[in-house]
Structure formats: C-alpha cells, structure tokens
Design a protein around this motif. Structure first.
Motif, PDB file in Angstrom:
ATOM      1  N   HIS A  54       0.857  -1.181   0.000  1.00 61.82           N
ATOM      2  CA  HIS A  54       0.000   0.000   0.000  1.00 61.82           C
ATOM      3  C   HIS A  54       0.896   1.234   0.000  1.00 61.82           C
ATOM      4  N   GLU A  55       0.649   2.140  -0.939  1.00 60.09           N
ATOM      5  CA  GLU A  55       1.359   3.423  -0.972  1.00 60.09           C
ATOM      6  C   GLU A  55       0.315   4.521  -0.973  1.00 60.09           C
ATOM      7  N   SER A  56       0.407   5.416   0.013  1.00 57.95           N
ATOM      8  CA  SER A  56      -0.629   6.432   0.179  1.00 57.95           C
ATOM      9  C   SER A  56      -0.123   7.837  -0.061  1.00 57.95           C
ATOM     10  N   HIS A  57      -1.079   8.702  -0.350  1.00 55.11           N
ATOM     11  CA  HIS A  57      -0.838  10.143  -0.373  1.00 55.11           C
ATOM     12  C   HIS A  57      -0.523  10.600   1.053  1.00 55.11           C
ATOM     13  N   PRO A  58       0.193  11.714   1.228  1.00 55.19           N
ATOM     14  CA  PRO A  58       0.278  12.314   2.560  1.00 55.19           C
ATOM     15  C   PRO A  58      -1.133  12.626   3.068  1.00 55.19           C
ATOM     16  N   ASP A  59      -1.363  12.438   4.342  1.00 53.74           N
ATOM     17  CA  ASP A  59      -2.654  12.709   4.991  1.00 53.74           C
ATOM     18  C   ASP A  59      -3.806  11.818   4.519  1.00 53.74           C
ATOM     19  N   SER A  60      -3.515  10.738   3.804  1.00 46.46           N
ATOM     20  CA  SER A  60      -4.570   9.829   3.358  1.00 46.46           C
ATOM     21  C   SER A  60      -5.248   9.195   4.576  1.00 46.46           C
ATOM     22  N   GLN A  61      -6.572   9.182   4.565  1.00 46.04           N
ATOM     23  CA  GLN A  61      -7.307   8.601   5.692  1.00 46.04           C
ATOM     24  C   GLN A  61      -8.605   7.964   5.201  1.00 46.04           C
ATOM     25  N   PRO A  62      -8.806   6.674   5.508  1.00 48.43           N
ATOM     26  CA  PRO A  62     -10.088   6.054   5.176  1.00 48.43           C
ATOM     27  C   PRO A  62     -11.158   6.496   6.175  1.00 48.43           C
ATOM     28  N   PRO A  63     -12.428   6.269   5.834  1.00 53.11           N
ATOM     29  CA  PRO A  63     -13.486   6.558   6.800  1.00 53.11           C
ATOM     30  C   PRO A  63     -13.317   5.706   8.065  1.00 53.11           C
ATOM     31  N   LEU A  64     -13.804   6.204   9.183  1.00 50.05           N
ATOM     32  CA  LEU A  64     -13.874   5.405  10.401  1.00 50.05           C
ATOM     33  C   LEU A  64     -14.743   4.186  10.083  1.00 50.05           C
ATOM     34  N   HIS A  65     -14.271   2.995  10.434  1.00 49.98           N
ATOM     35  CA  HIS A  65     -14.990   1.780  10.059  1.00 49.98           C
ATOM     36  C   HIS A  65     -14.642   0.629  10.988  1.00 49.98           C
ATOM     37  N   GLU A  66     -15.387  -0.455  10.846  1.00 48.40           N
ATOM     38  CA  GLU A  66     -15.049  -1.703  11.523  1.00 48.40           C
ATOM     39  C   GLU A  66     -15.378  -2.848  10.582  1.00 48.40           C
ATOM     40  N   HIS A  67     -14.579  -3.914  10.700  1.00 44.08           N
ATOM     41  CA  HIS A  67     -14.732  -5.103   9.863  1.00 44.08           C
ATOM     42  C   HIS A  67     -15.460  -6.183  10.653  1.00 44.08           C
ATOM     43  N   GLU A  68     -16.430  -6.792  10.030  1.00 43.88           N
ATOM     44  CA  GLU A  68     -17.166  -7.887  10.660  1.00 43.88           C
ATOM     45  C   GLU A  68     -16.417  -9.202  10.532  1.00 43.88           C
ATOM     46  N   VAL A  69     -15.613  -9.356   9.490  1.00 50.03           N
ATOM     47  CA  VAL A  69     -15.053 -10.662   9.158  1.00 50.03           C
ATOM     48  C   VAL A  69     -13.548 -10.777   9.378  1.00 50.03           C
ATOM     49  N   GLU A  70     -12.778  -9.779   8.949  1.00 51.42           N
ATOM     50  CA  GLU A  70     -11.331  -9.977   8.904  1.00 51.42           C
ATOM     51  C   GLU A  70     -10.558  -9.126   9.915  1.00 51.42           C
TER      52      GLU A  70
END
Length: 189
Positions: A54-70
């Motif tokens: 995984h290579e990200s932009h500076p300040d990259s942030q996914p939404p707040l989340h939770e995984h049910e499976v993994e």
C-alpha cells in the motif's frame, strides 16, 4: 484389525498450495486514491489470507470503520501512520506494526508531507473483494494524481462496504471518539 482399526485420513500435499508472486507481475490498482499491489490473493491462499503493498498520499485517511469478518496487520516500510482504534491513538513509523482486530472501530492517517508505504495482511480475504470492487487500474506509479472523495464515490463506498461486512461509522476525519460507542468493540448476536 477389529473395531479399533486406525482410519487413514487423506492429507493434502502442501506442495500443491505453494505460491509466489514476482514484483514485476503484481497487479496494481488505485483504491481511494492510494496504490495497492496484490502480493498474495484469496485465490492463491484458499481465501485464508491476503497480502498487499500500500502506498498512500500524505494525509490519506479512510473513513472510520469496523470489519465484521477480517483482522488486519499493517507493517510500515516508509513514512508513518497515526492509528485510532477503540480508545487508543498511536503513531507508528518504518519497522513498526499494528494489528487491527475485527469488530473494533478504527481509522488511520498517513503522516502529512510524506508518502507512506506499508504491507497489509488480512485474514480471511473478504476485504480483497471490497478493494477490487472499489478500485480502478493504475495508469502511473504511485498514488492516484488529483484523487478526491466525491458524493457519488462516498455513496458507492458505503454500498460496497455493506455488501462486504464493513460498517462505515463516519467520513474521513471522523475518529472513534467522535461517534457514540465508537471506542467500543462491536458485539454481535
């Protein structure tokens, strides 16, 4: 041999599960503007685990989340990431790792002013299906130039997440402490 005869169990030859991926052969996609390269896929591991770069932009942030499976494991190669998981906040750098267990609300953000690179392992591989559904092929190296979250993409992201056992708890920038119950593990019936 009588009633106590030993039964022979067929054992799968582990050589039939041997897999490798050369760096030059990895499939690369853009996922939410970041570059993902699949190293081990669900198809290669009987859906037991997935590994990607995984290579990200500076300040990259996914939404707040939770995984049910993994569950997820991140190993940082370059740069750094601040993680918010439950009521923990920690910034990790090259050589550090983080385990993000299923059912625990979390998000993370790459450090500003620097591209961050890391490996992610998920087990099992349901997250791969989500990544593939929300991705597009890379046309140049690195994170996607000019990427931004649009209202249409946010709707598509939310719909795809639901199909793949991921609950989005807020948009990028939302922390677990910003959401009622966001620091608590999810209790499933």
């Amino acid at each position: 041999m009588g009633d106590n005869a030993e039964q022979t169990t067929a054992k799968v030859d582990p050589r039939t599960r041997l897999r490798y991926t050369k760096a030059s052969e990895r499939e690369a996609v853009w996922f939410l503007g970041d570059r993902i390269e699949f190293i081990l896929t669900g198809e290669m591991t009987d859906r037991r685990l997935m590994m990607y770069y995984h290579e990200s932009h500076p300040d990259s942030q996914p939404p707040l989340h939770e995984h049910e499976v993994e569950d997820e494991i991140h190993y940082i190669i370059e740069g750094g990431i601040t993680y918010w998981a439950g009521d923990e906040e920690v910034t990790l750098y090259a050589g550090d790792s983080m385990v993000l267990p299923r059912d625990l609300p979390h998000t993370f953000r790459s450090l500003p002013n620097v591209s961050t690179k890391w490996f992610t392992i998920t087990s099992p591989t349901n997250f791969e299906d989500f990544v593939r559904e929300m991705s597009e092929p890379c046309t140049v190296d690195g994170p996607q130039p000019g990427w931004e979250m649009t209202p249409e993409l946010a709707t598509r992201l939310n719909d795809s997440a639901k199909r793949h056992g991921i609950t989005l708890l807020g948009p990028p920038g939302t922390l677990p402490t910003d959401v009622p119950g966001g620091t608590q593990p999810v209790v499933r019936g």
